[in-house]
Write a protein that holds these residues in place. Structure first.
Motif, PDB file in Angstrom:
ATOM      1  N   UNK A  17       0.770  -1.185   0.018  1.00  0.00           N
ATOM      2  CA  UNK A  17      -0.041   0.016   0.014  1.00  0.00           C
ATOM      3  C   UNK A  17       0.960   1.171   0.084  1.00  0.00           C
ATOM      4  N   UNK A  18       2.010   1.126   0.787  1.00  0.00           N
ATOM      5  CA  UNK A  18       2.621   2.496   0.870  1.00  0.00           C
ATOM      6  C   UNK A  18       3.490   2.522  -0.656  1.00  0.00           C
ATOM      7  N   UNK A  19       3.775   1.514  -1.248  1.00  0.00           N
ATOM      8  CA  UNK A  19       4.551   1.749  -2.566  1.00  0.00           C
ATOM      9  C   UNK A  19       3.352   2.354  -3.546  1.00  0.00           C
ATOM     10  N   UNK A  20       2.209   1.617  -3.392  1.00  0.00           N
ATOM     11  CA  UNK A  20       1.117   2.187  -4.206  1.00  0.00           C
ATOM     12  C   UNK A  20       0.972   3.914  -4.001  1.00  0.00           C
ATOM     13  N   UNK A  21       1.042   4.159  -2.940  1.00  0.00           N
ATOM     14  CA  UNK A  21       0.863   5.668  -2.626  1.00  0.00           C
ATOM     15  C   UNK A  21       2.258   6.433  -3.075  1.00  0.00           C
ATOM     16  N   UNK A  22       3.255   5.830  -2.878  1.00  0.00           N
ATOM     17  CA  UNK A  22       4.629   6.508  -3.432  1.00  0.00           C
ATOM     18  C   UNK A  22       4.388   6.744  -4.947  1.00  0.00           C
ATOM     19  N   UNK A  23       3.699   5.689  -5.520  1.00  0.00           N
ATOM     20  CA  UNK A  23       3.785   5.620  -7.190  1.00  0.00           C
ATOM     21  C   UNK A  23       2.660   6.784  -7.328  1.00  0.00           C
ATOM     22  N   UNK A  24       1.735   7.190  -6.611  1.00  0.00           N
ATOM     23  CA  UNK A  24       0.693   8.287  -6.626  1.00  0.00           C
ATOM     24  C   UNK A  24       1.547   9.646  -6.676  1.00  0.00           C
ATOM     25  N   UNK A  25       2.268   9.728  -5.566  1.00  0.00           N
ATOM     26  CA  UNK A  25       2.927  10.934  -5.419  1.00  0.00           C
ATOM     27  C   UNK A  25       4.123  11.170  -6.605  1.00  0.00           C
ATOM     28  N   UNK A  26       4.800  10.037  -7.064  1.00  0.00           N
ATOM     29  CA  UNK A  26       5.663  10.124  -8.129  1.00  0.00           C
ATOM     30  C   UNK A  26       4.861  10.781  -9.551  1.00  0.00           C
ATOM     31  N   UNK A  27       3.793  10.044  -9.746  1.00  0.00           N
ATOM     32  CA  UNK A  27       3.036  10.454 -10.895  1.00  0.00           C
ATOM     33  C   UNK A  27       2.691  11.818 -10.756  1.00  0.00           C
ATOM     34  N   UNK A  28       2.158  12.289  -9.598  1.00  0.00           N
ATOM     35  CA  UNK A  28       1.797  13.656  -9.461  1.00  0.00           C
ATOM     36  C   UNK A  28       2.844  14.765  -9.552  1.00  0.00           C
ATOM     37  N   UNK A  29       4.217  14.297  -9.117  1.00  0.00           N
ATOM     38  CA  UNK A  29       5.430  15.239  -9.101  1.00  0.00           C
ATOM     39  C   UNK A  29       5.722  15.299 -10.513  1.00  0.00           C
ATOM     40  N   UNK A  30       5.974  14.294 -11.316  1.00  0.00           N
ATOM     41  CA  UNK A  30       6.388  14.408 -12.579  1.00  0.00           C
ATOM     42  C   UNK A  30       5.452  14.860 -13.506  1.00  0.00           C
ATOM     43  N   UNK A  31       4.078  14.650 -13.384  1.00  0.00           N
ATOM     44  CA  UNK A  31       3.303  15.331 -14.265  1.00  0.00           C
ATOM     45  C   UNK A  31       2.954  16.741 -13.928  1.00  0.00           C
ATOM     46  N   UNK A  32       3.112  17.160 -12.590  1.00  0.00           N
ATOM     47  CA  UNK A  32       3.167  18.548 -12.384  1.00  0.00           C
ATOM     48  C   UNK A  32       4.188  19.326 -12.989  1.00  0.00           C
ATOM     49  N   UNK A  33       5.289  18.974 -13.096  1.00  0.00           N
ATOM     50  CA  UNK A  33       6.467  19.419 -13.872  1.00  0.00           C
ATOM     51  C   UNK A  33       6.325  19.626 -15.427  1.00  0.00           C
ATOM     52  N   UNK A  34       5.693  18.536 -15.788  1.00  0.00           N
ATOM     53  CA  UNK A  34       5.518  18.449 -17.214  1.00  0.00           C
ATOM     54  C   UNK A  34       4.122  19.507 -17.584  1.00  0.00           C
ATOM     55  N   UNK A  35       3.134  19.458 -16.632  1.00  0.00           N
ATOM     56  CA  UNK A  35       2.113  20.157 -17.064  1.00  0.00           C
ATOM     57  C   UNK A  35       2.337  21.915 -16.900  1.00  0.00           C
ATOM     58  N   UNK A  36       3.283  22.246 -15.794  1.00  0.00           N
ATOM     59  CA  UNK A  36       3.569  23.633 -15.693  1.00  0.00           C
ATOM     60  C   UNK A  36       4.407  24.012 -16.854  1.00  0.00           C
ATOM     61  N   UNK A  37       5.272  23.058 -17.315  1.00  0.00           N
ATOM     62  CA  UNK A  37       5.942  23.395 -18.743  1.00  0.00           C
ATOM     63  C   UNK A  37       5.350  23.817 -19.571  1.00  0.00           C
ATOM     64  N   UNK A  38       4.381  22.782 -20.170  1.00  0.00           N
ATOM     65  CA  UNK A  38       3.550  22.795 -21.383  1.00  0.00           C
ATOM     66  C   UNK A  38       2.497  24.088 -20.986  1.00  0.00           C
ATOM     67  N   UNK A  39       1.809  24.175 -19.949  1.00  0.00           N
ATOM     68  CA  UNK A  39       0.995  25.032 -19.505  1.00  0.00           C
ATOM     69  C   UNK A  39       1.621  26.736 -19.752  1.00  0.00           C
ATOM     70  N   UNK A  40       2.609  26.568 -19.416  1.00  0.00           N
ATOM     71  CA  UNK A  40       3.111  27.989 -19.456  1.00  0.00           C
ATOM     72  C   UNK A  40       3.594  28.329 -20.751  1.00  0.00           C
TER      73      UNK A  40
END
Length: 233
Positions: A17-40
């Motif tokens: 379960x902890x690994x699953x939430x770690x993957x959720x955080x990983x996806x969030x962090x990486x996608x946030x960087x990507x969406x900020x770059x493209x969105x800007x």
């Protein structure tokens, strides 16, 4: 109480379960960087004085924002990888399938949420007084220099609250990555419900609490930050 603690212990021992939430955080962090770059970039296109760039940005935002995220992720997986053979990971790696699916999910999440980041930034640009842009032009700054030095820094400050909402939505939308086989929180929850239906409410409770623990601090922090850096006019 003893039965509850025993069930919780057995679930945590049986599933990562902890690994699953770690993957959720990983996806969030990486996608946030990507969406900020493209969105800007999209936001700059939308406020650009060049009509073709404005049109391109508007078409992107309106098309992508109104397309279901599931469809975008499936298109990334089936379209880019299966049909076009585009890979985003080392094909000789033993974890190729996992890595490729994660990166395709990040790509899809970034592309989708970039449209919302763009609109949040555009709302931030609207908080910048027109006189400041005119003053920047009057001292000889180009459009790019005015954006970089005057408009965008203030736009980001003005858009912190809506950007916070985008981050929260992005965190919750990572659950859609399960559709292309990424083992994040909802993927593991589905497995647990399938094989442990006897404790289904407990499973729901664990993942509900997990998401609250992730999302609530983000909301509190972004609210504090928006007040902290708010521009008084």
């Amino acid at each position: 109480m003893t039965t509850l603690s025993t069930d919780v212990s057995s679930l945590f021992a049986q599933y990562d379960i902890f690994g699953a939430f770690a993957m959720t955080l990983r996806l969030t962090g990486m996608a946030l960087i990507g969406s900020l770059a493209i969105g800007t970039v999209l936001a700059v296109m939308r406020i650009s004085p060049i009509p073709s760039l404005q049109l391109g940005g508007a078409i992107y935002v309106n098309v992508v924002r109104n397309t279901p995220l599931t469809l975008i992720l499936v298109a990334c997986s089936l379209g880019l990888y299966t049909q076009l053979g585009i890979v985003l990971a080392d094909s000789s790696s033993s974890t190729f399938i996992v890595d490729n699916n994660i990166r395709l999910a990040v790509l899809g999440l970034s592309v989708y949420h970039a449209s919302f980041v763009c609109e949040a930034l555009r709302s931030g640009v609207n908080t910048v007084p027109t006189g400041q842009a005119e003053a920047a032009r009057s001292i000889g700054l180009s459009f790019g220099q005015s954006l970089r030095l005057v408009i965008l820094p203030q736009a980001f400050r003005g858009a912190i609250a809506p950007l916070g909402n985008v981050v929260i939505a992005l965190t919750k939308n990572t659950t859609v990555a399960a559709t292309i086989g990424v083992a994040e929180a909802s993927y593991v929850m589905k497995e647990m419900i399938e094989f442990r239906p006897d404790v289904i409410f407990l499973v729901f409770g664990i993942f509900a609490v997990g998401f609250v623990l992730i999302v609530l601090p983000v909301g509190v922090f972004m609210t504090w930050l928006s007040r902290r850096v708010a521009v008084t006019r």
